[in-house]
Design a protein around this motif. Structure first.
Motif, PDB file in Angstrom:
ATOM      1  N   ARG A  56       0.812  -1.213   0.000  1.00 12.30           N
ATOM      2  CA  ARG A  56       0.000   0.000   0.000  1.00 12.30           C
ATOM      3  C   ARG A  56       0.853   1.274   0.000  1.00 12.30           C
ATOM      4  O   ARG A  56       0.452   2.299  -0.529  1.00 12.30           O
ATOM      5  CB  ARG A  56      -0.916   0.038   1.229  1.00 12.30           C
ATOM      6  N   THR A  57       2.020   1.202   0.641  1.00 11.93           N
ATOM      7  CA  THR A  57       2.796   2.417   0.897  1.00 11.93           C
ATOM      8  C   THR A  57       4.271   2.161   0.624  1.00 11.93           C
ATOM      9  O   THR A  57       4.814   1.124   1.022  1.00 11.93           O
ATOM     10  CB  THR A  57       2.639   2.872   2.363  1.00 11.93           C
ATOM     11  N   ARG A  58       4.911   3.106  -0.059  1.00 10.53           N
ATOM     12  CA  ARG A  58       6.363   3.048  -0.271  1.00 10.53           C
ATOM     13  C   ARG A  58       7.004   4.204   0.477  1.00 10.53           C
ATOM     14  O   ARG A  58       6.684   5.369   0.231  1.00 10.53           O
ATOM     15  CB  ARG A  58       6.696   3.117  -1.758  1.00 10.53           C
ATOM     16  N   LEU A  59       7.914   3.882   1.399  1.00  4.85           N
ATOM     17  CA  LEU A  59       8.618   4.886   2.193  1.00  4.85           C
ATOM     18  C   LEU A  59      10.117   4.743   1.981  1.00  4.85           C
ATOM     19  O   LEU A  59      10.628   3.645   1.717  1.00  4.85           O
ATOM     20  CB  LEU A  59       8.309   4.700   3.685  1.00  4.85           C
ATOM     21  N   ASP A  60      10.832   5.855   2.125  1.00  5.26           N
ATOM     22  CA  ASP A  60      12.276   5.733   2.265  1.00  5.26           C
ATOM     23  C   ASP A  60      12.600   5.759   3.756  1.00  5.26           C
ATOM     24  O   ASP A  60      11.721   5.961   4.597  1.00  5.26           O
ATOM     25  CB  ASP A  60      13.025   6.821   1.475  1.00  5.26           C
ATOM     26  N   TYR A  61      13.869   5.546   4.087  1.00  3.89           N
ATOM     27  CA  TYR A  61      14.234   5.407   5.498  1.00  3.89           C
ATOM     28  C   TYR A  61      13.954   6.684   6.280  1.00  3.89           C
ATOM     29  O   TYR A  61      13.486   6.633   7.426  1.00  3.89           O
ATOM     30  CB  TYR A  61      15.708   5.019   5.624  1.00  3.89           C
ATOM     31  N   ALA A  62      14.229   7.835   5.687  1.00  3.48           N
ATOM     32  CA  ALA A  62      14.006   9.100   6.400  1.00  3.48           C
ATOM     33  C   ALA A  62      12.524   9.314   6.671  1.00  3.48           C
ATOM     34  O   ALA A  62      12.138   9.774   7.753  1.00  3.48           O
ATOM     35  CB  ALA A  62      14.586  10.263   5.597  1.00  3.48           C
ATOM     36  N   GLN A  63      11.681   8.985   5.699  1.00  5.35           N
ATOM     37  CA  GLN A  63      10.242   9.131   5.906  1.00  5.35           C
ATOM     38  C   GLN A  63       9.750   8.202   7.013  1.00  5.35           C
ATOM     39  O   GLN A  63       8.960   8.609   7.873  1.00  5.35           O
ATOM     40  CB  GLN A  63       9.507   8.830   4.600  1.00  5.35           C
ATOM     41  N   ALA A  64      10.220   6.951   6.985  1.00  3.95           N
ATOM     42  CA  ALA A  64       9.814   6.010   8.025  1.00  3.95           C
ATOM     43  C   ALA A  64      10.266   6.484   9.397  1.00  3.95           C
ATOM     44  O   ALA A  64       9.502   6.446  10.373  1.00  3.95           O
ATOM     45  CB  ALA A  64      10.387   4.628   7.722  1.00  3.95           C
ATOM     46  N   GLN A  65      11.516   6.957   9.486  1.00  7.12           N
ATOM     47  CA  GLN A  65      12.038   7.421  10.761  1.00  7.12           C
ATOM     48  C   GLN A  65      11.247   8.616  11.275  1.00  7.12           C
ATOM     49  O   GLN A  65      10.925   8.696  12.473  1.00  7.12           O
ATOM     50  CB  GLN A  65      13.512   7.801  10.615  1.00  7.12           C
ATOM     51  N   ARG A  66      10.920   9.522  10.374  1.00  6.56           N
ATOM     52  CA  ARG A  66      10.191  10.726  10.775  1.00  6.56           C
ATOM     53  C   ARG A  66       8.806  10.375  11.310  1.00  6.56           C
ATOM     54  O   ARG A  66       8.363  10.914  12.336  1.00  6.56           O
ATOM     55  CB  ARG A  66      10.090  11.678   9.581  1.00  6.56           C
ATOM     56  N   ARG A  67       8.110   9.460  10.647  1.00  8.30           N
ATOM     57  CA  ARG A  67       6.775   9.076  11.112  1.00  8.30           C
ATOM     58  C   ARG A  67       6.836   8.363  12.463  1.00  8.30           C
ATOM     59  O   ARG A  67       5.963   8.564  13.309  1.00  8.30           O
ATOM     60  CB  ARG A  67       6.095   8.181  10.067  1.00  8.30           C
ATOM     61  N   ILE A  68       7.852   7.542  12.648  1.00  6.82           N
ATOM     62  CA  ILE A  68       7.997   6.863  13.931  1.00  6.82           C
ATOM     63  C   ILE A  68       8.307   7.869  15.029  1.00  6.82           C
ATOM     64  O   ILE A  68       7.715   7.842  16.114  1.00  6.82           O
ATOM     65  CB  ILE A  68       9.090   5.777  13.843  1.00  6.82           C
ATOM     66  N   ASP A  69       9.220   8.794  14.746  1.00 10.93           N
ATOM     67  CA  ASP A  69       9.644   9.758  15.759  1.00 10.93           C
ATOM     68  C   ASP A  69       8.542  10.738  16.139  1.00 10.93           C
ATOM     69  O   ASP A  69       8.418  11.110  17.318  1.00 10.93           O
ATOM     70  CB  ASP A  69      10.871  10.538  15.265  1.00 10.93           C
ATOM     71  N   ASP A  70       7.739  11.173  15.166  1.00 13.97           N
ATOM     72  CA  ASP A  70       6.724  12.178  15.498  1.00 13.97           C
ATOM     73  C   ASP A  70       5.381  11.568  15.899  1.00 13.97           C
ATOM     74  O   ASP A  70       4.406  12.289  16.135  1.00 13.97           O
ATOM     75  CB  ASP A  70       6.542  13.184  14.352  1.00 13.97           C
ATOM     76  N   GLY A  71       5.327  10.237  15.966  1.00 15.56           N
ATOM     77  CA  GLY A  71       4.125   9.578  16.456  1.00 15.56           C
ATOM     78  C   GLY A  71       3.001   9.455  15.452  1.00 15.56           C
ATOM     79  O   GLY A  71       1.882   9.080  15.827  1.00 15.56           O
ATOM     80  N   THR A  72       3.253   9.740  14.174  1.00 16.03           N
ATOM     81  CA  THR A  72       2.195   9.641  13.171  1.00 16.03           C
ATOM     82  C   THR A  72       2.155   8.280  12.490  1.00 16.03           C
ATOM     83  O   THR A  72       1.268   8.020  11.679  1.00 16.03           O
ATOM     84  CB  THR A  72       2.376  10.726  12.098  1.00 16.03           C
ATOM     85  N   ALA A  73       3.109   7.400  12.805  1.00 15.92           N
ATOM     86  CA  ALA A  73       3.144   6.079  12.169  1.00 15.92           C
ATOM     87  C   ALA A  73       1.995   5.214  12.680  1.00 15.92           C
ATOM     88  O   ALA A  73       1.754   5.128  13.888  1.00 15.92           O
ATOM     89  CB  ALA A  73       4.484   5.397  12.446  1.00 15.92           C
ATOM     90  N   GLU A  74       1.299   4.545  11.748  1.00 11.24           N
ATOM     91  CA  GLU A  74       0.282   3.585  12.135  1.00 11.24           C
ATOM     92  C   GLU A  74       0.959   2.294  12.589  1.00 11.24           C
ATOM     93  O   GLU A  74       2.154   2.089  12.391  1.00 11.24           O
ATOM     94  CB  GLU A  74      -0.673   3.341  10.970  1.00 11.24           C
ATOM     95  N   GLU A  75       0.162   1.377  13.170  1.00 10.11           N
ATOM     96  CA  GLU A  75       0.755   0.232  13.864  1.00 10.11           C
ATOM     97  C   GLU A  75       1.726  -0.601  13.024  1.00 10.11           C
ATOM     98  O   GLU A  75       2.802  -0.950  13.523  1.00 10.11           O
ATOM     99  CB  GLU A  75      -0.348  -0.685  14.403  1.00 10.11           C
ATOM    100  N   PRO A  76       1.426  -0.934  11.766  1.00  7.85           N
ATOM    101  CA  PRO A  76       2.402  -1.756  11.045  1.00  7.85           C
ATOM    102  C   PRO A  76       3.790  -1.143  10.987  1.00  7.85           C
ATOM    103  O   PRO A  76       4.788  -1.856  10.967  1.00  7.85           O
ATOM    104  CB  PRO A  76       1.775  -1.880   9.646  1.00  7.85           C
ATOM    105  N   LEU A  77       3.858   0.202  10.972  1.00 10.36           N
ATOM    106  CA  LEU A  77       5.153   0.878  10.961  1.00 10.36           C
ATOM    107  C   LEU A  77       5.643   1.176  12.367  1.00 10.36           C
ATOM    108  O   LEU A  77       6.840   1.009  12.665  1.00 10.36           O
ATOM    109  CB  LEU A  77       5.071   2.165  10.144  1.00 10.36           C
ATOM    110  N   SER A  78       4.759   1.613  13.257  1.00  5.91           N
ATOM    111  CA  SER A  78       5.201   1.954  14.614  1.00  5.91           C
ATOM    112  C   SER A  78       5.790   0.738  15.320  1.00  5.91           C
ATOM    113  O   SER A  78       6.715   0.874  16.141  1.00  5.91           O
ATOM    114  CB  SER A  78       4.040   2.526  15.430  1.00  5.91           C
ATOM    115  N   LEU A  79       5.275  -0.443  15.007  1.00  3.84           N
ATOM    116  CA  LEU A  79       5.807  -1.654  15.639  1.00  3.84           C
ATOM    117  C   LEU A  79       7.212  -2.001  15.144  1.00  3.84           C
ATOM    118  O   LEU A  79       7.897  -2.806  15.763  1.00  3.84           O
ATOM    119  CB  LEU A  79       4.879  -2.838  15.390  1.00  3.84           C
ATOM    120  N   LEU A  80       7.638  -1.409  14.022  1.00  3.96           N
ATOM    121  CA  LEU A  80       8.986  -1.683  13.530  1.00  3.96           C
ATOM    122  C   LEU A  80      10.023  -1.310  14.576  1.00  3.96           C
ATOM    123  O   LEU A  80      10.994  -2.049  14.794  1.00  3.96           O
ATOM    124  CB  LEU A  80       9.246  -0.909  12.233  1.00  3.96           C
ATOM    125  N   ALA A  81       9.832  -0.166  15.239  1.00 11.13           N
ATOM    126  CA  ALA A  81      10.773   0.243  16.279  1.00 11.13           C
ATOM    127  C   ALA A  81      10.721  -0.716  17.462  1.00 11.13           C
ATOM    128  O   ALA A  81      11.763  -1.101  18.018  1.00 11.13           O
ATOM    129  CB  ALA A  81      10.456   1.662  16.736  1.00 11.13           C
TER     130      ALA A  81
END
Length: 477
Positions: free
Chosen positions: A169-194
């Protein structure tokens, strides 16, 4: 000199492009695909072998370097009871490649994708590697779907593998993924990566494994020109790598249990190599108490600090003995582990870019199904270690030559200038020659002087920068 990675942000200038074209010719890099290979790839792209299991309802996402289009892996993480479920979809190259056909034969000739600063020479034609086989968002794709259930501590509870139709569904680069995780906007499939990534890093530390977060050299646009900088990996890159390691260890276990497979192995580093690293750490003023293990020291380092970054680059020398080990019919090899992973391990998560991964996946699918491996896989198995070794040597030669060329090209008009840096290595046989790492630009080159103060910050003068011979040399200023 240790291996270094380098990439270009933006388009390189014409002179550098021309030099890279000459380098490709000089190294005998495989350029255009034969017409027969392209024709078969086009046919396969239109009519791949599609699996019966439909997993397109799972909202997979991909995380890759910026601009990447050859997407091997897609992930989906969820909670499973008190633990986690990791779904890891790997591009199913075998759905497009006929054993012994033109695309297969060409892949055995190329072995790996070769990366140059201005582009890549792919293992498979772009219509497959960047099109029909790539896990691009919004497209239905055949994949080898790994499902790994983990407990609350991140330990493996169960493993399943099957062919499936998936849709990212979604293509991210590493900076985008990191930013979403850090600012709390990542949904669960991504937030659980950390969350899962940190648990797996803890387990890696417990078993004595090592992940080297060595910085990359990067060419970036600057004032209508280019400059070299250092780029330290983001935490999200390490967490993503842990999923690949998890899958590779699961694959190794499946193949070992079935009695037939191909492992990625690395024997323990000899005492002399570790002793040399201790001397380097001392020279770089890195505190390494004797009661602290090499793995524990590496995990304590900060790649943003120049001395630590230099040491991490030196640590890559311990990975030089890695190879591929084939076994069959239950006769296990003498070495089944990869010492940096500290466990049995297999390459299986990058089949668009690395030949051996397709075969490891086929062996794992057969093992899970309780079936004998396909005859075409068994026929190719024994030759793979030699093919992969030769392909690895070619890839390493490309990498070294590209770094040397780019450094020389970007410094050719600065001969005579003085730079700040540190001597990070001395030639074992010629103590008046060593390696200097500049603070800026991000160059690592040869330096001459007597004496060379290992580990000390000093000033060096650029004495040679010759793109034609890919040489950069300094002398003490």
């Amino acid at each position: 000199m240790p291996r270094r990675h380098i990439r270009v942000t933006g388009a390189p200038e014409a002179a550098l492009r021309d030099a890279l074209d000459q380098l490709r010719t000089e190294l005998g890099a495989p350029l255009a695909f034969p017409l027969g290979v392209l024709a078969e790839a086009e046919r396969a792209a239109r009519a791949p072998a599609l699996p019966p299991y439909d997993a397109t309802d799972i909202p997979f996402l991909t995380i890759d370097p910026p601009g990447a289009t050859d997407l091997d892996q897609a992930l989906h993480l969820s909670r499973q009871g008190t633990g986690y479920r990791v779904r890891y979809a790997i591009a199913d190259v075998a759905a497009f490649v006929v054993p012994g056909g033109p695309v297969d034969e060409e892949a055995h000739r190329r072995v790996t994708t070769l990366y140059f600063p201005d582009g890549k020479l792919p293992l498979h034609p772009a219509v497959l590697s960047e099109g029909a086989a790539s896990l691009l968002p919004g497209r239905d794709r055949p994949a080898a779907l790994w499902t790994v259930d983990l407990d609350a501590d991140g330990r493996t509870l169960a493993v399943d593998l099957r062919r499936a139709l998936v849709r990212s569904r979604t293509r991210l680069d590493y900076a985008q993924a990191q930013r979403r995780i850090d600012d709390g906007t990542a949904e669960e499939p991504l937030s659980l990566l950390a969350e899962v990534g940190r648990l797996r890093e803890t387990l890696e530390a417990e078993r004595g494994g090592i992940s080297l977060n060595a910085p990359e050299q990067e060419i970036v646009d600057h004032d209508h020109g280019y400059e070299l900088t250092y780029r330290a990996p983001l935490p999200a890159e390490g967490w993503n790598a842990q999923l690949s390691l998890l899958t590779g260890m699961a694959a190794a276990d499946l193949m070992l249990a079935s009695g037939t497979g191909i492992l990625r192995t690395l024997p323990p580093a000899p005492d002399g190599a570790v002793g040399r690293l201790r001397r380097t750490a001392h020279a770089l003023r890195i505190d390494w108490p004797h009661h602290v293990s090499y793995a524990a020291l590496v995990r304590s380092l900060d790649p943003h600090r120049p001395a630590h970054a230099a040491f991490l680059q030196e640590c890559t020398t311990l990975l030089r003995g890695a190879g591929y080990t084939v076994f069959r019919d239950g006769r296990l090899p003498d070495i089944t582990t990869h010492s940096a992973v500290a466990a049995p391990y297999a390459h299986c998560t990058a089949p668009l870019r690395r030949l051996a991964d397709r075969y490891a996946t086929e062996l794992c699918l057969a093992a899970v199904a309780g079936e004998p491996p396909p005859e075409g896989v068994l026929a190719a198995l024994d030759a793979l270690p030699k093919e992969m070794a030769e392909g690895g040597r070619r890839a390493n030669a490309v990498e070294r030559a590209c770094v040397d060329l780019v450094e020389a090209a970007l410094l050719k008009d600065r001969v005579g200038e003085v730079f700040e840096g540190s001597v990070v290595d001395l030639d074992d046989h010629r103590p008046t020659t060593g390696t200097v790492q500049l603070e800026s630009p991000a160059v690592v080159g040869r330096v001459d002087g007597d004496p060379l103060p290992l580990g000390e910050r000093l000033r060096v003068r650029l004495t040679e920068a010759d793109p034609a011979h890919r040489t950069v040399r300094f002398a003490l200023a």
